[in-house]
Design a protein around this motif. Sequence first.
Motif, PDB file in Angstrom:
ATOM      1  N   LYS A  95      90.922  26.599 -51.201  1.00  0.00           N
ATOM      2  CA  LYS A  95      91.489  27.228 -52.402  1.00  0.00           C
ATOM      3  C   LYS A  95      90.614  26.971 -53.620  1.00  0.00           C
ATOM      4  O   LYS A  95      90.994  26.266 -54.544  1.00  0.00           O
ATOM      5  N   LEU A  96      89.445  27.573 -53.604  1.00  0.00           N
ATOM      6  CA  LEU A  96      88.527  27.488 -54.733  1.00  0.00           C
ATOM      7  C   LEU A  96      88.609  28.776 -55.537  1.00  0.00           C
ATOM      8  O   LEU A  96      89.123  29.783 -55.052  1.00  0.00           O
ATOM      9  N   THR A  97      88.065  28.778 -56.733  1.00  0.00           N
ATOM     10  CA  THR A  97      88.048  30.000 -57.533  1.00  0.00           C
ATOM     11  C   THR A  97      87.342  31.112 -56.776  1.00  0.00           C
ATOM     12  O   THR A  97      87.796  32.260 -56.753  1.00  0.00           O
ATOM     13  N   ASN A 102      87.527  36.363 -54.047  1.00  0.00           N
ATOM     14  CA  ASN A 102      87.173  37.218 -52.911  1.00  0.00           C
ATOM     15  C   ASN A 102      88.405  37.641 -52.118  1.00  0.00           C
ATOM     16  O   ASN A 102      88.451  38.753 -51.585  1.00  0.00           O
ATOM     17  N   ARG A 103      89.413  36.790 -52.069  1.00  0.00           N
ATOM     18  CA  ARG A 103      90.678  37.176 -51.435  1.00  0.00           C
ATOM     19  C   ARG A 103      91.302  38.332 -52.212  1.00  0.00           C
ATOM     20  O   ARG A 103      91.744  39.325 -51.628  1.00  0.00           O
ATOM     21  N   ALA A 104      91.314  38.217 -53.536  1.00  0.00           N
ATOM     22  CA  ALA A 104      91.883  39.282 -54.365  1.00  0.00           C
ATOM     23  C   ALA A 104      91.086  40.577 -54.216  1.00  0.00           C
ATOM     24  O   ALA A 104      91.668  41.666 -54.119  1.00  0.00           O
ATOM     25  N   TYR A 105      89.769  40.470 -54.170  1.00  0.00           N
ATOM     26  CA  TYR A 105      88.946  41.675 -54.042  1.00  0.00           C
ATOM     27  C   TYR A 105      89.143  42.334 -52.671  1.00  0.00           C
ATOM     28  O   TYR A 105      89.221  43.564 -52.572  1.00  0.00           O
ATOM     29  N   LEU A 121      92.313  38.288 -59.847  1.00  0.00           N
ATOM     30  CA  LEU A 121      91.065  38.815 -60.412  1.00  0.00           C
ATOM     31  C   LEU A 121      90.901  38.389 -61.865  1.00  0.00           C
ATOM     32  O   LEU A 121      89.821  37.959 -62.282  1.00  0.00           O
ATOM     33  N   VAL A 122      91.980  38.497 -62.631  1.00  0.00           N
ATOM     34  CA  VAL A 122      91.940  38.095 -64.044  1.00  0.00           C
ATOM     35  C   VAL A 122      91.671  36.599 -64.157  1.00  0.00           C
ATOM     36  O   VAL A 122      90.833  36.163 -64.954  1.00  0.00           O
ATOM     37  N   LYS A 123      92.347  35.809 -63.334  1.00  0.00           N
ATOM     38  CA  LYS A 123      92.174  34.359 -63.380  1.00  0.00           C
ATOM     39  C   LYS A 123      90.742  33.947 -63.028  1.00  0.00           C
ATOM     40  O   LYS A 123      90.147  33.105 -63.697  1.00  0.00           O
ATOM     41  N   ALA A 124      90.190  34.544 -61.990  1.00  0.00           N
ATOM     42  CA  ALA A 124      88.822  34.191 -61.580  1.00  0.00           C
ATOM     43  C   ALA A 124      87.829  34.487 -62.696  1.00  0.00           C
ATOM     44  O   ALA A 124      86.948  33.664 -62.984  1.00  0.00           O
ATOM     45  N   ALA A 125      87.958  35.652 -63.332  1.00  0.00           N
ATOM     46  CA  ALA A 125      87.031  36.012 -64.417  1.00  0.00           C
ATOM     47  C   ALA A 125      87.238  35.129 -65.639  1.00  0.00           C
ATOM     48  O   ALA A 125      86.288  34.881 -66.382  1.00  0.00           O
ATOM     49  N   TYR A 137      84.173  42.553 -60.132  1.00  0.00           N
ATOM     50  CA  TYR A 137      85.443  42.794 -59.439  1.00  0.00           C
ATOM     51  C   TYR A 137      86.520  43.240 -60.428  1.00  0.00           C
ATOM     52  O   TYR A 137      87.235  44.210 -60.188  1.00  0.00           O
ATOM     53  N   LEU A 138      86.629  42.498 -61.531  1.00  0.00           N
ATOM     54  CA  LEU A 138      87.646  42.827 -62.524  1.00  0.00           C
ATOM     55  C   LEU A 138      87.367  44.187 -63.155  1.00  0.00           C
ATOM     56  O   LEU A 138      88.289  44.963 -63.396  1.00  0.00           O
ATOM     57  N   GLY A 139      86.097  44.491 -63.393  1.00  0.00           N
ATOM     58  CA  GLY A 139      85.732  45.803 -63.930  1.00  0.00           C
ATOM     59  C   GLY A 139      86.127  46.924 -62.989  1.00  0.00           C
ATOM     60  O   GLY A 139      86.649  47.961 -63.418  1.00  0.00           O
ATOM     61  N   GLU A 140      85.909  46.715 -61.702  1.00  0.00           N
ATOM     62  CA  GLU A 140      86.294  47.733 -60.721  1.00  0.00           C
ATOM     63  C   GLU A 140      87.808  47.929 -60.727  1.00  0.00           C
ATOM     64  O   GLU A 140      88.307  49.057 -60.638  1.00  0.00           O
ATOM     65  N   TYR A 141      88.536  46.828 -60.860  1.00  0.00           N
ATOM     66  CA  TYR A 141      90.002  46.924 -60.942  1.00  0.00           C
ATOM     67  C   TYR A 141      90.409  47.707 -62.193  1.00  0.00           C
ATOM     68  O   TYR A 141      91.296  48.557 -62.138  1.00  0.00           O
ATOM     69  N   GLN A 142      89.740  47.427 -63.313  1.00  0.00           N
ATOM     70  CA  GLN A 142      90.063  48.117 -64.568  1.00  0.00           C
ATOM     71  C   GLN A 142      89.816  49.625 -64.450  1.00  0.00           C
ATOM     72  O   GLN A 142      90.559  50.423 -65.010  1.00  0.00           O
TER      73      GLN A 142
END
Length: 170
Positions: A95-97, A102-105, A121-125, A137-142
């Motif tokens: 359970k690392l950042t 990568n789990r979220a992505y 994704l938000v937390k990791a960034a 990853y977060l940009g792709e989600y946005q």
Amino acid sequence: RALEMLGQRSDALATLNQGLSLGYTSSSAQSSLDLIREIDAGLNVAQILIRYDRIIDGNPQDAVAYYFRGLVHLERGDSNAAKLDIEKSFGLGLKLTETSANRAYARFQDGHRAGETRGDLVKAASVAPDNALFNAYLGEYQIWVGAYVVALEQMAKAATLGENLGMAPL
């Protein structure tokens, strides 16, 4: 690193996995993941997949092997297999950042785009603001949610942080 330099990749991986199993959340865990990534760098995707299949066959509780096999699946575009393996590694204690991002992505790529996926994704960034990949990853989600201005800013940040990231996320 010495074992890897001597050409003993399997022994190097076993030693790193053994060290990681002592504490997946330790301060050295990320460094160990980075070393494993370096060891795998000389292999093609098929070879890496075979390696982690064998490790998992020998030890079905090896969180690190599930994680890296999940990354291989993600690279190959098999988001469902990636999601399952990375979630398995997470459930086994890795359970690392990085694993959370990568789990979220993998979830996002597999169509699970709300709730915990967004939060991870938000937390990791935010935890690792200088990580180019997490920002991409977060940009792709946005982009997916239609926040194009925010996405463009996030992707520009990712491109600035990671020259080796390339233009694929953009």
